[in-house]
Design a protein around this motif. Sequence first.
Motif, PDB file in Angstrom:
ATOM      1  N   ILE A 174      17.283 112.538  32.792  1.00  0.00           N
ATOM      2  CA  ILE A 174      17.783 112.255  34.143  1.00  0.00           C
ATOM      3  C   ILE A 174      18.730 111.063  34.120  1.00  0.00           C
ATOM      4  O   ILE A 174      19.798 111.075  34.753  1.00  0.00           O
ATOM      5  CB  ILE A 174      16.604 112.018  35.099  1.00  0.00           C
ATOM      6  CG1 ILE A 174      15.791 113.310  35.277  1.00  0.00           C
ATOM      7  CG2 ILE A 174      17.094 111.515  36.456  1.00  0.00           C
ATOM      8  CD1 ILE A 174      14.494 113.120  36.027  1.00  0.00           C
ATOM      9  N   ASN A 203      22.141 117.701  35.065  1.00  0.00           N
ATOM     10  CA  ASN A 203      21.816 118.423  36.298  1.00  0.00           C
ATOM     11  C   ASN A 203      21.131 119.760  36.025  1.00  0.00           C
ATOM     12  O   ASN A 203      20.797 120.483  36.956  1.00  0.00           O
ATOM     13  CB  ASN A 203      23.068 118.647  37.152  1.00  0.00           C
ATOM     14  CG  ASN A 203      24.153 119.390  36.409  1.00  0.00           C
ATOM     15  OD1 ASN A 203      23.929 119.976  35.355  1.00  0.00           O
ATOM     16  ND2 ASN A 203      25.362 119.342  36.947  1.00  0.00           N
ATOM     17  N   SER A 226      11.223 114.626  42.922  1.00  0.00           N
ATOM     18  CA  SER A 226      11.954 113.356  43.030  1.00  0.00           C
ATOM     19  C   SER A 226      13.454 113.533  42.865  1.00  0.00           C
ATOM     20  O   SER A 226      14.232 112.687  43.312  1.00  0.00           O
ATOM     21  CB  SER A 226      11.431 112.356  41.997  1.00  0.00           C
ATOM     22  OG  SER A 226      11.709 112.822  40.689  1.00  0.00           O
ATOM     23  N   HIS A 227      13.888 114.634  42.220  1.00  0.00           N
ATOM     24  CA  HIS A 227      15.320 114.866  41.992  1.00  0.00           C
ATOM     25  C   HIS A 227      15.670 116.305  42.361  1.00  0.00           C
ATOM     26  O   HIS A 227      15.844 117.164  41.479  1.00  0.00           O
ATOM     27  CB  HIS A 227      15.687 114.581  40.531  1.00  0.00           C
ATOM     28  CG  HIS A 227      15.579 113.141  40.156  1.00  0.00           C
ATOM     29  ND1 HIS A 227      14.377 112.543  39.854  1.00  0.00           N
ATOM     30  CD2 HIS A 227      16.532 112.169  40.043  1.00  0.00           C
ATOM     31  CE1 HIS A 227      14.592 111.269  39.570  1.00  0.00           C
ATOM     32  NE2 HIS A 227      15.882 111.015  39.677  1.00  0.00           N
ATOM     33  N   GLU A 286      18.348 117.446  43.281  1.00  0.00           N
ATOM     34  CA  GLU A 286      19.721 117.795  42.892  1.00  0.00           C
ATOM     35  C   GLU A 286      19.798 118.325  41.458  1.00  0.00           C
ATOM     36  O   GLU A 286      20.865 118.767  41.012  1.00  0.00           O
ATOM     37  CB  GLU A 286      20.630 116.578  43.024  1.00  0.00           C
ATOM     38  CG  GLU A 286      20.451 115.494  41.988  1.00  0.00           C
ATOM     39  CD  GLU A 286      19.270 114.574  42.251  1.00  0.00           C
ATOM     40  OE1 GLU A 286      19.048 113.635  41.458  1.00  0.00           O
ATOM     41  OE2 GLU A 286      18.565 114.797  43.266  1.00  0.00           O
ATOM     42  N   LYS A 303      13.565 107.119  43.953  1.00  0.00           N
ATOM     43  CA  LYS A 303      13.496 108.337  43.125  1.00  0.00           C
ATOM     44  C   LYS A 303      12.562 108.198  41.933  1.00  0.00           C
ATOM     45  O   LYS A 303      12.665 108.939  40.961  1.00  0.00           O
ATOM     46  CB  LYS A 303      14.894 108.747  42.657  1.00  0.00           C
ATOM     47  CG  LYS A 303      15.806 109.194  43.789  1.00  0.00           C
ATOM     48  CD  LYS A 303      17.072 109.817  43.261  1.00  0.00           C
ATOM     49  CE  LYS A 303      17.903 110.371  44.405  1.00  0.00           C
ATOM     50  NZ  LYS A 303      19.117 111.072  43.928  1.00  0.00           N
ATOM     51  N   TYR A 340      10.283 109.965  50.391  1.00  0.00           N
ATOM     52  CA  TYR A 340      11.247 109.238  49.559  1.00  0.00           C
ATOM     53  C   TYR A 340      11.545 107.904  50.235  1.00  0.00           C
ATOM     54  O   TYR A 340      12.005 107.874  51.375  1.00  0.00           O
ATOM     55  CB  TYR A 340      12.524 110.048  49.385  1.00  0.00           C
ATOM     56  CG  TYR A 340      12.304 111.417  48.781  1.00  0.00           C
ATOM     57  CD1 TYR A 340      12.480 111.631  47.421  1.00  0.00           C
ATOM     58  CD2 TYR A 340      11.911 112.489  49.570  1.00  0.00           C
ATOM     59  CE1 TYR A 340      12.278 112.879  46.866  1.00  0.00           C
ATOM     60  CE2 TYR A 340      11.700 113.747  49.022  1.00  0.00           C
ATOM     61  CZ  TYR A 340      11.880 113.934  47.669  1.00  0.00           C
ATOM     62  OH  TYR A 340      11.669 115.168  47.121  1.00  0.00           O
TER      63      TYR A 340
END
Length: 692
Positions: A36, A41, A181-182, A184, A256, A287
């Motif tokens: 990360i 991605n 948490s991510h 994206e 995050k 978050y």
Amino acid sequence: MSEIKVLSKEVSELIAAGEVIDRPASIIKELLENAIDAGANVITVEIKNGGRTYIRVTDNGKGISKEDLPTAFLRHATSKISVKNDLDSIMTLGFRGEALASICAVSKVDVLTKRPEEDYGTHYVIEGAVEKTCEECGCPDGTTFVVRDIFYNVPARLKFLKKDVSEGNFAADLVTKLTLSHPEISFKFIRDNKVEILTAGDGKIYSAVYSVYGRDFANSMLEVDYTWQGMHITGFTVKPLSAKPNRRFQNFFVNKRYVKSRACAAALEEAYRNLLMTGKFPACVLYIDIPPNTIDVNVHPTKIEVRFSDEKLMHEAVFFAVKNSLMKNDRPNEMHLENKRNFTDRELFDIPKKDNSVQLKFSMENDTPKPVASKAEIPVPKPQTEKQYENSYSYQKPAPTLKTVESRSITEEEKEKLSGSDDMFLASLEQPAKKETAVTELSGPEPKPHKVTVEEINKAISEIPLPEEPEEQSGDAFKFIDAQSFTKKKPVSVIVEEKEPEKPKPVVVGELFKTYVVAQVGDEMILMDKHAAHERYIFERIKSDAEQLETQMFLEPIMVLLSYDEYDALTANLDKVSQLGFEIEPDVAPTVAVKGVPIILGDDNPADIISELAKNFIENKLNPQIELFDDLYHSIACKAAIKANDTNSGIELQALVNAVYGQENIRYCPHGRPVMITLTKRDIEKQFRRVL
């Protein structure tokens, strides 16, 4: 002989690795955090045998150059920080430089990596912290780590691993946390050649929650978006009726980073206070974005815990964010009827086709078989014309309304009764007016129709008052214009100020089983549990009136021994303690002198109560009242509220609905049961096939 020796590199590496790596999931965590931080991605995680024999983590990040690769596996080697001031503004997941060194110390590691600007990649092999191979190779941009045979050189640690299924579940839970948490990033988790988790990576939190926990969990969440003194809190929190049986679904992400925080958990549960049933706990995916210089992430080797510079401020931020979402977004539970077709279109609308075949069935009466026509033989009447229906004895041809309806004048006495709109409505319910029509009963004579002549119509039109003739600004008389001249004039635009439509008010229709009140609000029907609604209403009234509780003083003060942190928290909030009805004075630390307690507590032990009160202050609860207060308020409200099967008049039920409907804090009873549910008009019409 000297007794103090410097440990060998092998032993020191194993000891250090034991602080960071304790199971396969720990390796996956460190490798995923590095991926990360590398800007990937798309990340794929694959494990076999729970990760004990095989772990693969592939990403499309920026990769590692050939020159830096051997250095990356040295202890305290990192690219995340360089000077001590960087520790005050850490925004990356990894920064300690211990992950790769700890992993290679207890396993066999293969690395394939390539930077976008390089023509060739690098293949690097290291086992037990000893380099084996470093060579050029062809591979895609990014990095792939393959870790085999964890703890092969530490058999004592290997035997403490759980079964493969359990270790695989730990790994899946870890991937779940990083996926949330991510959002994206597109994550794929493969366990024993089977894909278990696959996310879209579209940046939407809802998509990540849906992919990880499923549709039912995602649909039971309420959106959270709140800012409090520089802290921005977003995400989702669960509806009270969908609470979970444990705390495993509470997810907090600070900048995050997934963390376990007692302050956040306490604030979350306080926001749900008096809204959940016994044994239920709230779930959330929150978050928290805060300035990095207000937290310390360097307090645990695995970075799973953080320390806040102001825990009280953090508690308030989470509490207000969740409470605001519950008050704003939580609505009465909407009941949906099943969209089930009980009849086919042919059964509803079509005429059954006649079967030409002769089918006979026999009924046994007096031991003698008799033929009975089957359903296919039953004659179906053909549609008849209106003329044919006139010949039947049951048909009454309706006459035109203009000729048959007879008018009836209203007496002065009736006008007085029906003068007000509400009285008119009630009177119409009690004594509906009887309309006389010209439809002839079988036994009665047909009334003579009244013929309306053209003269009567013209006379009625002439009696309609005409509007007064307005004067023009010039003083000339206003002249009526015909239709031909009217078309030549420009239309006059009239501006009408639109008023906001009034919100519909609930109207009680009836009561079901002497327990549930049926009311209509616009195009919705509501079912309200009268006991739960009245109980919550009384509970809120008691809490609002209990701001200053009466105190019962003791003849001699009771000395209560506390821990030092409880003593500090209690003595720092003596003003709030006094408002709750306690009379307390600090004594020699950590002892306090209790001189009085609220009368409502009765003969309960003051030592336990004071300790619980101090614990609430330690947890920074905005409402420091002890749980015993709520239990007493619950008991009083439950005994005072109307019960199921009680007989109540329509006026009482209407007053209860008016007092409860629209109140944001009256949605659940103090025990967590819902107060009301709604059913829309459209759902009802679907059941009756009025709409499809």
